[in-house]
Design an enzyme around this catalytic site. Structure first.
Site, PDB file in Angstrom:
ATOM      1  N   GLY A 231     -37.303 -38.623  44.356  1.00 44.55           N
ATOM      2  CA  GLY A 231     -36.689 -37.508  43.636  1.00 44.55           C
ATOM      3  C   GLY A 231     -37.056 -37.489  42.166  1.00 44.55           C
TER       4      GLY A 231
ATOM      5  CB  VAL B  78     -50.767 -46.071  50.560  1.00 48.54           C
ATOM      6  CG1 VAL B  78     -49.672 -46.877  51.262  1.00 48.54           C
ATOM      7  CG2 VAL B  78     -50.861 -44.666  51.131  1.00 48.54           C
TER       8      VAL B  78
ATOM      9  CE1 TYR C 282     -30.310 -48.667  41.530  1.00 45.87           C
ATOM     10  CE2 TYR C 282     -28.551 -48.096  40.004  1.00 45.87           C
ATOM     11  CZ  TYR C 282     -29.808 -47.851  40.530  1.00 45.87           C
ATOM     12  OH  TYR C 282     -30.556 -46.803  40.054  1.00 45.87           O
TER      13      TYR C 282
ATOM     14  CE  LYS D 241     -32.588 -49.185  38.670  1.00 44.13           C
ATOM     15  NZ  LYS D 241     -34.015 -48.797  38.607  1.00 44.13           N
TER      16      LYS D 241
ATOM     17  CB  THR E 187     -32.865 -38.522  44.041  1.00 38.65           C
ATOM     18  OG1 THR E 187     -32.184 -39.780  44.177  1.00 38.65           O
ATOM     19  CG2 THR E 187     -32.961 -38.136  42.586  1.00 38.65           C
TER      20      THR E 187
HETATM   21  N1  LIG Z   1     -30.910 -41.107  41.735  1.00 41.14           N
HETATM   22  C1  LIG Z   1     -30.135 -41.690  40.848  1.00 41.14           C
HETATM   23  O1  LIG Z   1     -28.922 -41.467  40.797  1.00 41.14           O
HETATM   24  C2  LIG Z   1     -30.728 -42.649  39.840  1.00 41.14           C
HETATM   25  C3  LIG Z   1     -30.010 -42.893  38.663  1.00 41.14           C
HETATM   26  C4  LIG Z   1     -30.521 -43.782  37.734  1.00 41.14           C
HETATM   27  C5  LIG Z   1     -31.714 -44.425  37.985  1.00 41.14           C
HETATM   28  N2  LIG Z   1     -32.394 -44.194  39.141  1.00 41.14           N
HETATM   29  C6  LIG Z   1     -33.639 -44.924  39.356  1.00 41.14           C
HETATM   30  O2  LIG Z   1     -34.721 -44.030  39.393  1.00 41.14           O
HETATM   31  C7  LIG Z   1     -35.750 -44.547  40.251  1.00 41.14           C
HETATM   32  C8  LIG Z   1     -36.087 -43.491  41.296  1.00 41.14           C
HETATM   33  O3  LIG Z   1     -34.911 -43.219  42.054  1.00 41.14           O
HETATM   34  P1  LIG Z   1     -34.767 -41.904  42.969  1.00 41.14           P
HETATM   35  O4  LIG Z   1     -33.354 -41.527  42.898  1.00 41.14           O
HETATM   36  O5  LIG Z   1     -35.835 -40.929  42.642  1.00 41.14           O
HETATM   37  O6  LIG Z   1     -34.991 -42.565  44.396  1.00 41.14           O
HETATM   38  P2  LIG Z   1     -35.858 -42.069  45.642  1.00 41.14           P
HETATM   39  O7  LIG Z   1     -35.848 -40.603  45.737  1.00 41.14           O
HETATM   40  O8  LIG Z   1     -35.359 -42.865  46.794  1.00 41.14           O
HETATM   41  O9  LIG Z   1     -37.323 -42.555  45.251  1.00 41.14           O
HETATM   42  C9  LIG Z   1     -37.645 -43.911  45.178  1.00 41.14           C
HETATM   43  C10 LIG Z   1     -39.133 -44.061  45.372  1.00 41.14           C
HETATM   44  O10 LIG Z   1     -39.483 -45.435  45.250  1.00 41.14           O
HETATM   45  C11 LIG Z   1     -40.440 -45.724  46.254  1.00 41.14           C
HETATM   46  N3  LIG Z   1     -40.434 -47.147  46.500  1.00 41.14           N
HETATM   47  C12 LIG Z   1     -39.387 -47.918  46.906  1.00 41.14           C
HETATM   48  N4  LIG Z   1     -39.788 -49.189  47.043  1.00 41.14           N
HETATM   49  C13 LIG Z   1     -41.101 -49.220  46.707  1.00 41.14           C
HETATM   50  C14 LIG Z   1     -42.071 -50.236  46.664  1.00 41.14           C
HETATM   51  N5  LIG Z   1     -41.784 -51.506  47.016  1.00 41.14           N
HETATM   52  N6  LIG Z   1     -43.324 -49.930  46.281  1.00 41.14           N
HETATM   53  C15 LIG Z   1     -43.641 -48.666  45.945  1.00 41.14           C
HETATM   54  N7  LIG Z   1     -42.766 -47.648  45.977  1.00 41.14           N
HETATM   55  C16 LIG Z   1     -41.514 -47.935  46.356  1.00 41.14           C
HETATM   56  C17 LIG Z   1     -40.001 -44.879  47.446  1.00 41.14           C
HETATM   57  O11 LIG Z   1     -41.047 -44.602  48.351  1.00 41.14           O
HETATM   58  P3  LIG Z   1     -41.360 -45.462  49.672  1.00 41.14           P
HETATM   59  O12 LIG Z   1     -40.033 -45.850  50.264  1.00 41.14           O
HETATM   60  O13 LIG Z   1     -42.173 -44.549  50.503  1.00 41.14           O
HETATM   61  O14 LIG Z   1     -42.149 -46.636  49.198  1.00 41.14           O
HETATM   62  C18 LIG Z   1     -39.620 -43.578  46.737  1.00 41.14           C
HETATM   63  O15 LIG Z   1     -40.763 -42.790  46.523  1.00 41.14           O
HETATM   64  C19 LIG Z   1     -35.195 -45.846  40.833  1.00 41.14           C
HETATM   65  O16 LIG Z   1     -35.629 -46.933  40.045  1.00 41.14           O
HETATM   66  C20 LIG Z   1     -33.693 -45.666  40.674  1.00 41.14           C
HETATM   67  O17 LIG Z   1     -33.006 -46.900  40.620  1.00 41.14           O
HETATM   68  C21 LIG Z   1     -31.927 -43.309  40.064  1.00 41.14           C
END
Ligand SMILES: NC(=O)c1ccc[n+]([C@@H]2O[C@H](COP(=O)([O-])OP(=O)(O)OC[C@H]3O[C@@H](n4cnc5c(N)ncnc54)[C@H](OP(=O)(O)O)[C@@H]3O)[C@@H](O)[C@H]2O)c1
Length: 259
Positions: free
Chosen positions: A19, A64, A160, A164, A195
């Protein structure tokens, strides 16, 4: 507006089909960068590639890579260099969030969260950072969270929050080491954002009622969407932030101001 122009620059977005990663990748394209997205699942990367093309006309490429595997990270860097000649920008938008009460937290889940959320950030920063230092310029932007700064009374967040908090300190430490070579390292700390990572957690906690509670808890009085984090991330990728390093910017609707 050269301060916010990335024409001729190349960026790799880890987690670029997620996301936040996809929204940031699209933003990078829209201000001129050549972009490669990466994650473990090729189908997701193809979907994101096609959605970005539809949204802004940009032809991005993908690779990938499991960012917890050092050989794959090194291969990703080589792939990006072969496509672009060099990499100027690395965005670490990978990771996941699993909630378990601390007194019952499965340690295999805790360890895999450390691997995905912090070890991978060190791994990509190590290799891409070395390449950037050799070029004398670079930008690394890590996805931290408000949970790197403030814990929460809601149960289940020990894993988590720990990862962070570690991202925040890694960001500062890398900024200190890479700064003399012209490489900045910063982070953004979003609040709960709609997301794929959060949707199942939001539904589990009450869906729209939970969304309303989250919104009511923010000075801005609405849920964060991925687009809400793009401006802060782009600033840290642009020449506008060339003297900003070791910082964490909070696109959080004001949460950390009152929390
Ligand atoms: N959404 C929130 O509320 C929020 C708030 C604060 C911070 N964040 C941070 O923002 C970042 C993105 O979060 P998001 O909400 O966008 O989550 P998301 O939609 O689940 O996206 C996470 C991405 O990380 C990839 N990923 C996971 N493990 C991986 C690995 N070992 N190697 C390569 N890619 C990997 C996943 O793809 P694959 O599974 O296909 O590898 C996916 O594309 C994260 O660090 C999260 O902690 C999110």
């Amino acid at each position: 507006m050269k301060l916010f122009d990335l024409t001729g620059k190349s960026a790799v977005v880890v987690g670029g089909a997620g996301g936040l990663g996809q929204a940031i990748a699209q933003g990078l394209c829209e201000i001129g960068a050549n972009v490669m997205i990466t994650s473990r699942n090729e189908d997701s990367l193809k979907r994101a590639q096609s959605e970005i093309k539809d949204a802004c006309g940009a032809d991005i490429c993908y690779g990938v890579c499991d960012a917890t595997d050092e050989a794959q990270v090194e291969a990703l860097l080589e792939l990006a260099i072969s496509k672009f000649g060099k990499v100027d920008i690395l965005v670490n938008a990978q990771g996941f969030n699993k909630k378990h009460n601390a007194d019952e937290f499965p340690m295999d889940v805790f360890r895999s969260m450390l691997e995905a959320n912090i070890v991978s950030v060190m791994m990509t920063s190590k290799h891409f950072g070395k390449h950037m230092m050799q070029n004398g310029y670079g930008k690394i932007v890590n996805l931290s969270s408000v949970r790197g700064k403030v814990a929460t009374k809601a149960p289940g967040n020990a894993g988590y929050c720990t990862t962070k908090g570690a991202v925040d300190m890694l960001t500062k430490s890398l900024a200190a080491e890479f700064g003399p070579s012209g490489v900045t390292v910063n982070a953004i700390g979003p609040t709960v954002t709609e997301t794929p990572m959060m949707t199942s957690i939001i539904e589990m906690r009450g869906g729209d009622t939970y969304r309303k509670n989250l919104a009511d808890g923010l000075p801005m009085r609405r849920m964060a969407m991925p687009e809400d984090s793009v401006g802060a991330a782009l600033f840290l990728c642009c020449p506008a932030s060339d003297f900003v390093t070791g910082n964490i910017i909070y696109p959080d609707g004001g949460l950390t101001a009152i929390g």
